[in-house]
Design a protein around this motif. Structure first.
Motif, PDB file in Angstrom:
ATOM      1  N   ALA A 139      12.607  -2.013  -1.629  1.00  0.00           N
ATOM      2  CA  ALA A 139      13.679  -2.719  -2.332  1.00  0.00           C
ATOM      3  C   ALA A 139      13.328  -4.194  -2.498  1.00  0.00           C
ATOM      4  CB  ALA A 139      15.001  -2.566  -1.577  1.00  0.00           C
ATOM      5  N   GLY A 140      12.050  -4.463  -2.731  1.00  0.00           N
ATOM      6  CA  GLY A 140      11.595  -5.838  -2.840  1.00  0.00           C
ATOM      7  C   GLY A 140      12.011  -6.507  -4.136  1.00  0.00           C
ATOM      8  N   MET A 141      12.006  -7.835  -4.118  1.00  0.00           N
ATOM      9  CA  MET A 141      12.186  -8.648  -5.319  1.00  0.00           C
ATOM     10  C   MET A 141      11.011  -9.614  -5.349  1.00  0.00           C
ATOM     11  SD  MET A 141      14.001  -9.260  -8.030  1.00  0.00           S
ATOM     12  CE  MET A 141      12.617  -9.796  -9.031  1.00  0.00           C
ATOM     13  N   SER A 142      10.065  -9.379  -6.258  1.00  0.00           N
ATOM     14  CA  SER A 142       8.812 -10.130  -6.272  1.00  0.00           C
ATOM     15  C   SER A 142       8.697 -11.003  -7.509  1.00  0.00           C
ATOM     16  CB  SER A 142       7.621  -9.164  -6.225  1.00  0.00           C
ATOM     17  OG  SER A 142       7.694  -8.314  -5.098  1.00  0.00           O
TER      18      SER A 142
ATOM     19  N   ARG B 297     -10.036 -14.980 -12.266  1.00  0.00           N
ATOM     20  CA  ARG B 297      -8.866 -14.249 -12.746  1.00  0.00           C
ATOM     21  C   ARG B 297      -7.891 -14.176 -11.572  1.00  0.00           C
ATOM     22  NH1 ARG B 297     -11.658  -9.030 -15.226  1.00  0.00           N
ATOM     23  NH2 ARG B 297      -9.508  -8.237 -15.215  1.00  0.00           N
ATOM     24  N   LEU B 298      -6.766 -14.861 -11.723  1.00  0.00           N
ATOM     25  CA  LEU B 298      -5.884 -15.092 -10.575  1.00  0.00           C
ATOM     26  C   LEU B 298      -4.425 -14.883 -10.955  1.00  0.00           C
ATOM     27  CD1 LEU B 298      -5.373 -16.271  -7.674  1.00  0.00           C
ATOM     28  CD2 LEU B 298      -5.417 -18.551  -8.739  1.00  0.00           C
ATOM     29  N   ILE B 299      -3.707 -14.206 -10.071  1.00  0.00           N
ATOM     30  CA  ILE B 299      -2.257 -14.071 -10.221  1.00  0.00           C
ATOM     31  C   ILE B 299      -1.619 -14.419  -8.881  1.00  0.00           C
ATOM     32  CG2 ILE B 299      -0.324 -12.482 -10.589  1.00  0.00           C
ATOM     33  CD1 ILE B 299      -1.955 -11.016 -12.644  1.00  0.00           C
ATOM     34  N   ARG B 300      -0.706 -15.361  -8.940  1.00  0.00           N
ATOM     35  CA  ARG B 300       0.036 -15.743  -7.737  1.00  0.00           C
ATOM     36  C   ARG B 300       1.322 -14.935  -7.671  1.00  0.00           C
ATOM     37  NH1 ARG B 300       2.493 -21.807  -6.314  1.00  0.00           N
ATOM     38  NH2 ARG B 300       3.341 -21.236  -4.250  1.00  0.00           N
ATOM     39  N   THR B 301       1.631 -14.400  -6.505  1.00  0.00           N
ATOM     40  CA  THR B 301       2.846 -13.600  -6.364  1.00  0.00           C
ATOM     41  C   THR B 301       3.639 -14.059  -5.151  1.00  0.00           C
ATOM     42  OG1 THR B 301       1.900 -11.864  -4.933  1.00  0.00           O
ATOM     43  CG2 THR B 301       1.637 -11.609  -7.330  1.00  0.00           C
ATOM     44  N   MET B 302       4.897 -13.710  -5.154  1.00  0.00           N
ATOM     45  CA  MET B 302       5.779 -14.022  -4.039  1.00  0.00           C
ATOM     46  C   MET B 302       6.704 -12.839  -3.790  1.00  0.00           C
ATOM     47  SD  MET B 302       6.303 -16.614  -1.949  1.00  0.00           S
ATOM     48  CE  MET B 302       5.745 -18.044  -2.873  1.00  0.00           C
ATOM     49  N   PRO B 303       6.280 -11.872  -2.969  1.00  0.00           N
ATOM     50  CA  PRO B 303       7.158 -10.749  -2.627  1.00  0.00           C
ATOM     51  C   PRO B 303       8.113 -11.152  -1.508  1.00  0.00           C
ATOM     52  CG  PRO B 303       5.022 -10.473  -1.589  1.00  0.00           C
ATOM     53  CD  PRO B 303       4.945 -11.755  -2.377  1.00  0.00           C
TER      54      PRO B 303
ATOM     55  N   ARG C 293       2.827  -3.172 -12.305  1.00  0.00           N
ATOM     56  CA  ARG C 293       2.928  -1.757 -11.932  1.00  0.00           C
ATOM     57  C   ARG C 293       2.904  -1.603 -10.412  1.00  0.00           C
ATOM     58  NH1 ARG C 293      -1.292  -0.040 -14.567  1.00  0.00           N
ATOM     59  NH2 ARG C 293      -0.173  -0.037 -16.525  1.00  0.00           N
ATOM     60  N   ILE C 294       2.053  -2.380  -9.763  1.00  0.00           N
ATOM     61  CA  ILE C 294       1.960  -2.322  -8.303  1.00  0.00           C
ATOM     62  C   ILE C 294       3.265  -2.803  -7.664  1.00  0.00           C
ATOM     63  CG2 ILE C 294       0.854  -3.374  -6.286  1.00  0.00           C
ATOM     64  CD1 ILE C 294      -1.783  -3.348  -7.914  1.00  0.00           C
ATOM     65  N   PHE C 295       3.739  -3.972  -8.073  1.00  0.00           N
ATOM     66  CA  PHE C 295       4.922  -4.552  -7.427  1.00  0.00           C
ATOM     67  C   PHE C 295       6.198  -3.793  -7.761  1.00  0.00           C
ATOM     68  CE2 PHE C 295       1.982  -7.896  -6.572  1.00  0.00           C
ATOM     69  CZ  PHE C 295       2.464  -8.539  -5.442  1.00  0.00           C
ATOM     70  N   ASN C 296       6.262  -3.201  -8.937  1.00  0.00           N
ATOM     71  CA  ASN C 296       7.436  -2.405  -9.285  1.00  0.00           C
ATOM     72  C   ASN C 296       7.488  -1.088  -8.527  1.00  0.00           C
ATOM     73  OD1 ASN C 296       8.488  -4.286 -11.072  1.00  0.00           O
ATOM     74  ND2 ASN C 296       7.484  -3.404 -12.859  1.00  0.00           N
ATOM     75  N   SER C 297       6.386  -0.727  -7.868  1.00  0.00           N
ATOM     76  CA  SER C 297       6.378   0.510  -7.088  1.00  0.00           C
ATOM     77  C   SER C 297       7.146   0.366  -5.781  1.00  0.00           C
ATOM     78  CB  SER C 297       4.935   0.955  -6.797  1.00  0.00           C
ATOM     79  OG  SER C 297       4.303   0.105  -5.857  1.00  0.00           O
ATOM     80  N   PHE C 298       7.415  -0.872  -5.360  1.00  0.00           N
ATOM     81  CA  PHE C 298       8.204  -1.061  -4.131  1.00  0.00           C
ATOM     82  C   PHE C 298       9.379  -2.016  -4.341  1.00  0.00           C
ATOM     83  CE2 PHE C 298       4.275  -3.599  -3.863  1.00  0.00           C
ATOM     84  CZ  PHE C 298       4.794  -4.890  -3.812  1.00  0.00           C
ATOM     85  N   GLY C 299       9.904  -2.028  -5.565  1.00  0.00           N
ATOM     86  CA  GLY C 299      11.080  -2.843  -5.845  1.00  0.00           C
ATOM     87  C   GLY C 299      11.109  -3.301  -7.289  1.00  0.00           C
ATOM     88  N   LYS C 300      11.574  -4.509  -7.496  1.00  0.00           N
ATOM     89  CA  LYS C 300      11.639  -5.104  -8.826  1.00  0.00           C
ATOM     90  C   LYS C 300      10.779  -6.364  -8.851  1.00  0.00           C
ATOM     91  CE  LYS C 300      16.377  -3.471  -9.661  1.00  0.00           C
ATOM     92  NZ  LYS C 300      15.985  -2.453 -10.665  1.00  0.00           N
ATOM     93  N   SER C 301      10.395  -6.798 -10.057  1.00  0.00           N
ATOM     94  CA  SER C 301       9.573  -7.997 -10.173  1.00  0.00           C
ATOM     95  C   SER C 301       9.995  -8.795 -11.392  1.00  0.00           C
ATOM     96  CB  SER C 301       8.090  -7.629 -10.271  1.00  0.00           C
ATOM     97  OG  SER C 301       7.834  -6.811 -11.388  1.00  0.00           O
TER      98      SER C 301
ATOM     99  N   ALA D 170       0.832  -1.205   0.000  1.00  0.00           N
ATOM    100  CA  ALA D 170       0.000   0.000   0.000  1.00  0.00           C
ATOM    101  C   ALA D 170       0.865   1.253   0.000  1.00  0.00           C
ATOM    102  CB  ALA D 170      -0.933  -0.014   1.212  1.00  0.00           C
ATOM    103  N   GLY D 171       1.893   1.253   0.852  1.00  0.00           N
ATOM    104  CA  GLY D 171       2.787   2.409   0.912  1.00  0.00           C
ATOM    105  C   GLY D 171       3.497   2.642  -0.402  1.00  0.00           C
ATOM    106  N   GLY D 172       3.957   1.565  -1.042  1.00  0.00           N
ATOM    107  CA  GLY D 172       4.640   1.694  -2.323  1.00  0.00           C
ATOM    108  C   GLY D 172       3.728   2.218  -3.411  1.00  0.00           C
ATOM    109  N   MET D 173       2.481   1.717  -3.434  1.00  0.00           N
ATOM    110  CA  MET D 173       1.530   2.168  -4.442  1.00  0.00           C
ATOM    111  C   MET D 173       1.234   3.657  -4.305  1.00  0.00           C
ATOM    112  SD  MET D 173      -1.073  -1.054  -4.132  1.00  0.00           S
ATOM    113  CE  MET D 173      -2.412  -0.215  -4.993  1.00  0.00           C
TER     114      MET D 173
END
Length: 270
Positions: A128-131, A114-120, A149-157, A18-21
């Protein structure tokens, strides 16, 4: 992004997202809604981020265009059973739980979603996340773009196939703990040699961060960067030889392989 983003559960990882977004301008805080099980968590969310809060998981499910399931893996079935009838066909579900495959999640919902699995990973908390991002067959290209776009706002994906998520997820998810052990060990040696503890941690941490940045930005092989530091007959090659003699490289490999094995066991892929 003019879509409502919901979080069911608002622990450290959800807070980082949320903070990154908000900080990254991905969406306005008015477009984020979260639910949690305690008033304290919701008050903190509202006071810190200015986002919408509720105790009602169903309300979040109904209002969200993109819904993050940010609860512990062992309560997924409880939460999904509660909200599954509130999810529209247009809602994108995003999971962040270890061990919960897309097949498992779809079975819990009892329908195709509609599903996306993620691993931050935890460095997302300091932007500085790697997701890892793994879209299902029902997720659209726009869904994937929104999540990236969301995950790249707080690191790389990085987009990966689900077959690789246990392996790659163990590297990025468990890896920080191994690095912390290394930082602590470097600092301990410096303290034993007379450096104050606070300074030792600062020196070790900045050294690790700078070294990682060298790998990312120069794109040189780590072995070449290592060789560049090792002068003939010097102090660095003496230390490197000590690491090789003690089996440091093999220990790190074994540690990660153990984590991968455990991850596959949790996912039922062993």
């Amino acid at each position: 992004m003019n879509k409502t983003v919901g979080f069911i559960g608002f622990g450290n990882m959800a807070k980082a997202m949320a903070g990154g977004m908000i900080e990254g301008g991905v969406t306005d805080k008015k477009n984020i809604i979260v639910s949690a099980s305690t008033d304290k968590t919701l008050k903190n969310a509202q006071d810190t981020y200015g986002i919408n809060v509720t105790m009602d998981n169903k309300e979040v499910a109904k209002k969200s265009d993109i819904l993050f399931l940010a609860v512990k893996p062992n309560v997924y079935h409880i939460v999904i059973n509660e909200i599954k009838d509130c999810i529209s066909n247009d809602t994108l579900i995003v999971t962040i739980a270890a061990g919960q495959t897309m097949e498992n999640v779809e079975k819990m919902f009892g329908k195709k979603i509609r599903l996306i699995r993620t691993m931050p990973n935890t460095p997302a908390m300091v932007m500085a996340g790697m997701s890892l991002i793994c879209p299902s067959g029902n997720a659209t290209f726009e869904d994937l773009e929104d999540v990236l776009r969301i995950f790249n706002s707080f690191g790389k994906s990085e987009v990966v196939e689900e077959a690789l998520i246990d392996t790659a997820g163990s590297l990025s998810g468990c890896g920080p703990a191994f690095v912390y052990v290394f930082i602590e060990a470097l600092a301990d040696a410096a303290v034993e040699s007379g450096v104050k503890r606070e300074m030792a941690y600062k020196l070790a941490s900045q050294t690790v961060m700078g070294s990682a940045k060298m790998v990312l930005e120069t794109k040189e092989h780590p072995a070449k960067l290592k060789d560049n530091v090792c002068s003939p007959g010097g102090t660095t090659i003496k230390g490197v030889n000590s690491l090789e003699y003690s089996g440091f490289r093999g220990d790190v490999i074994d540690a990660l392989l153990s984590s991968i094995e455990k991850s596959k066991e949790m996912s039922g892929n062993k």
